[in-house]
Design an enzyme around this catalytic site. Structure first.
Site, PDB file in Angstrom:
ATOM      1  N   THR A  88       0.826  -1.127   0.028  1.00  0.00           N
ATOM      2  CA  THR A  88      -0.062   0.069  -0.079  1.00  0.00           C
ATOM      3  C   THR A  88       0.712   1.119   0.070  1.00  0.00           C
ATOM      4  OG1 THR A  88      -1.566  -1.132   1.202  1.00  0.00           O
ATOM      5  CG2 THR A  88      -1.971   1.214   1.373  1.00  0.00           C
ATOM      6  N   LYS A 163      -8.221   1.711  -2.928  1.00  0.00           N
ATOM      7  CA  LYS A 163      -7.625   1.358  -1.311  1.00  0.00           C
ATOM      8  C   LYS A 163      -7.612   2.535  -0.410  1.00  0.00           C
ATOM      9  CE  LYS A 163      -5.177  -1.128   1.454  1.00  0.00           C
ATOM     10  NZ  LYS A 163      -5.555  -2.383   2.104  1.00  0.00           N
ATOM     11  N   LYS A 238      -1.697   4.586   8.820  1.00  0.00           N
ATOM     12  CA  LYS A 238      -0.845   4.773   7.401  1.00  0.00           C
ATOM     13  C   LYS A 238      -1.707   4.985   6.155  1.00  0.00           C
ATOM     14  CE  LYS A 238       1.571   1.930   4.142  1.00  0.00           C
ATOM     15  NZ  LYS A 238       2.180   0.609   3.437  1.00  0.00           N
TER      16      LYS A 238
HETATM   17  P1  NAD Z   1       5.962  -6.322   7.209  1.00  0.00           P
HETATM   18  O1  NAD Z   1       6.683  -5.316   7.882  1.00  0.00           O
HETATM   19  O2  NAD Z   1       5.141  -7.756   7.942  1.00  0.00           O
HETATM   20  O3  NAD Z   1       6.492  -6.634   5.686  1.00  0.00           O
HETATM   21  C1  NAD Z   1       7.457  -6.143   5.020  1.00  0.00           C
HETATM   22  C2  NAD Z   1       8.732  -6.815   4.881  1.00  0.00           C
HETATM   23  O4  NAD Z   1       9.509  -5.967   3.911  1.00  0.00           O
HETATM   24  C3  NAD Z   1       9.346  -7.037   5.841  1.00  0.00           C
HETATM   25  O5  NAD Z   1       9.807  -8.649   6.077  1.00  0.00           O
HETATM   26  C4  NAD Z   1      10.899  -6.325   5.793  1.00  0.00           C
HETATM   27  O6  NAD Z   1      12.010  -7.011   6.162  1.00  0.00           O
HETATM   28  C5  NAD Z   1      10.889  -6.233   4.121  1.00  0.00           C
HETATM   29  N1  NAD Z   1      11.786  -5.251   3.455  1.00  0.00           N
HETATM   30  C6  NAD Z   1      11.991  -4.012   4.047  1.00  0.00           C
HETATM   31  N2  NAD Z   1      12.574  -3.409   3.194  1.00  0.00           N
HETATM   32  C7  NAD Z   1      13.182  -4.111   2.177  1.00  0.00           C
HETATM   33  C8  NAD Z   1      14.114  -3.940   1.304  1.00  0.00           C
HETATM   34  N3  NAD Z   1      14.728  -3.023   0.750  1.00  0.00           N
HETATM   35  N4  NAD Z   1      14.232  -5.385   0.287  1.00  0.00           N
HETATM   36  C9  NAD Z   1      13.461  -6.663   0.893  1.00  0.00           C
HETATM   37  N5  NAD Z   1      12.580  -6.468   1.820  1.00  0.00           N
HETATM   38  C10 NAD Z   1      12.433  -5.391   2.403  1.00  0.00           C
HETATM   39  O7  NAD Z   1       4.385  -5.568   6.468  1.00  0.00           O
HETATM   40  P2  NAD Z   1       3.331  -6.305   5.980  1.00  0.00           P
HETATM   41  O8  NAD Z   1       2.169  -6.179   7.119  1.00  0.00           O
HETATM   42  O9  NAD Z   1       3.474  -7.774   5.302  1.00  0.00           O
HETATM   43  O10 NAD Z   1       2.863  -5.250   4.688  1.00  0.00           O
HETATM   44  C11 NAD Z   1       3.317  -5.204   3.616  1.00  0.00           C
HETATM   45  C12 NAD Z   1       2.550  -4.361   2.578  1.00  0.00           C
HETATM   46  O11 NAD Z   1       1.149  -4.686   2.683  1.00  0.00           O
HETATM   47  C13 NAD Z   1       2.418  -2.770   3.511  1.00  0.00           C
HETATM   48  O12 NAD Z   1       2.388  -1.842   2.225  1.00  0.00           O
HETATM   49  C14 NAD Z   1       1.106  -2.866   4.000  1.00  0.00           C
HETATM   50  O13 NAD Z   1       0.581  -1.549   4.187  1.00  0.00           O
HETATM   51  C15 NAD Z   1       0.344  -3.846   3.068  1.00  0.00           C
HETATM   52  N6  NAD Z   1      -0.974  -4.312   3.628  1.00  0.00           N
HETATM   53  C16 NAD Z   1      -0.927  -4.871   5.113  1.00  0.00           C
HETATM   54  C17 NAD Z   1      -1.954  -5.526   5.544  1.00  0.00           C
HETATM   55  C18 NAD Z   1      -1.697  -6.269   6.888  1.00  0.00           C
HETATM   56  O14 NAD Z   1      -2.844  -6.730   7.484  1.00  0.00           O
HETATM   57  N7  NAD Z   1      -0.637  -6.651   7.449  1.00  0.00           N
HETATM   58  C19 NAD Z   1      -3.085  -5.428   4.772  1.00  0.00           C
HETATM   59  C20 NAD Z   1      -3.334  -4.872   3.642  1.00  0.00           C
HETATM   60  C21 NAD Z   1      -1.992  -4.165   2.954  1.00  0.00           C
END
Ligand code: NAD
Length: 287
Positions: A88, A163, A238
């Site tokens: 997102t 979204k 966020k």
């Molecule tokens: P998260 O923090 O669990 O996962 C993100 C991952 O990215 C982490 O494992 C981190 O180590 C990795 N990362 C960071 N920088 C990096 C890089 N340069 N190269 C490779 N990996 C890297 O977050 P999440 O909950 O999985 O969310 C991911 C996305 O999905 C976000 O944008 C969030 O807004 C969106 N989202 C999350 C949810 C939810 O319920 N968690 C729901 C809808 C959307």
């Protein structure tokens, strides 16, 4: 079978990558943190993960990190690829990335998701996709391995646009529902009676029928487990920030959206960021 690089194997990306592998695709993953995902081979860098991949999927915390990874990939290898960002991020960031990727001869789709960690694990996410129709058709079978609802919303940025709009509605619903429930309680109304009437009346919403913030009303709602998410308040904050950024850029007056953003900012500052966003009812009670 498609060779897919999956960058960002966190709460969402991890189970999504596992579902792609389970569907028979070759998945090469990369994360800056050490992660082991069933069926996914792990590379040492994003560029290495993408070396043989026709499609690259990013699932990262914010737009700056997505841009950083995309730039790294474009600099490492100029062969045309389809990049699908399921994070997102801001509408403007998605549009800018789509342009930059197109100039480099590849394609970009913004494909944010709804459905949370449970939907990512179950493979039942809803994808909202912005970009060219032919790229959408190419992405569809892959997205189908991770989700159950896949919608092409229009050109670049429109996935992120819907979204932001949806989550602004949801935040406002959850707050006004909390206000109504607390008002009802203070008027002597049993929350069960409130639920029985309102969930069948014009005041119904997902915030009530699925995410009711009072224990015992809806099986499985976060209120039944002391507001363990679900969808954490930090993530709602966020998304509201992204919606407010879009509102400002388009000159749109979103009075209720702005109030919701302020309420969640205060709630998160008060140490509640890890709680489900339906816990905002506690802020209403304490006010
Ligand atoms: P998260 O923090 O669990 O996962 C993100 C991952 O990215 C982490 O494992 C981190 O180590 C990795 N990362 C960071 N920088 C990096 C890089 N340069 N190269 C490779 N990996 C890297 O977050 P999440 O909950 O999985 O969310 C991911 C996305 O999905 C976000 O944008 C969030 O807004 C969106 N989202 C999350 C949810 C939810 O319920 N968690 C729901 C809808 C959307």
């Amino acid at each position: 079978m498609t060779a897919v690089a999956f960058i960002g194997l966190g709460n969402m990306g991890g189970p999504m990558a596992a579902n792609l592998a389970r569907a028979g695709h070759e998945v090469i993953g990369f994360d800056v943190v050490d992660r082991q995902i069933e069926g996914v081979s792990i590379a040492e860098t994003a560029a290495q993960a993408a070396e043989r991949a026709e499609v690259v999927i990013t699932s990262l915390p914010n737009g700056a990190l997505v841009a950083q990874v995309v730039d790294e990939l474009l600099a490492a290898d100029s062969s045309p690829r389809l990049l699908i960002d399921v994070s997102t991020i801001a509408v403007a960031e998605a549009r800018e990335l789509a342009q930059r990727v197109a100039v480099a001869g590849s394609s970009f789709l913004d494909a944010p998701v709804s459905g949370g960690i449970a939907g990512a694990s179950a493979g039942t996410l809803a994808f909202m996709v912005g970009g060219e129709a032919e790229d959408f058709e190419r992405a569809k079978p892959l997205l189908g391995a991770m989700g159950s609802s896949i919608t092409h919303c229009g050109p670049a940025g429109t996935g992120q646009a819907v979204k932001a709009c949806n989550n602004m509605i949801l935040a406002v619903h959850q707050i006004v529902l909390s206000e109504a429930l607390v008002l009802g309680e203070r008027l002597g109304l049993d929350p069960q009676a409130f639920f029985d009437v309102v969930s069948n009346a014009t005041g119904n919403s997902w915030a009530l029928s699925v995410n009711a913030p009072v224990p015992g009303l809806v099986e499985g709602s976060p209120a039944n487990r002391d507001f363990e998410p679900g969808f954490a308040s930090t993530l709602m904050l966020k998304d509201l920030g992204l919606a407010m950024e879009a509102a400002q850029q388009t000159g749109t007056e979103t009075v209720l959206g702005r109030i919701a953003a302020t309420q969640y900012a205060q709630f998160v500052e008060g140490g509640n960021g890890g709680k489900d966003f339906s816990a905002i009812i506690n802020k209403v009670r304490d006010a």
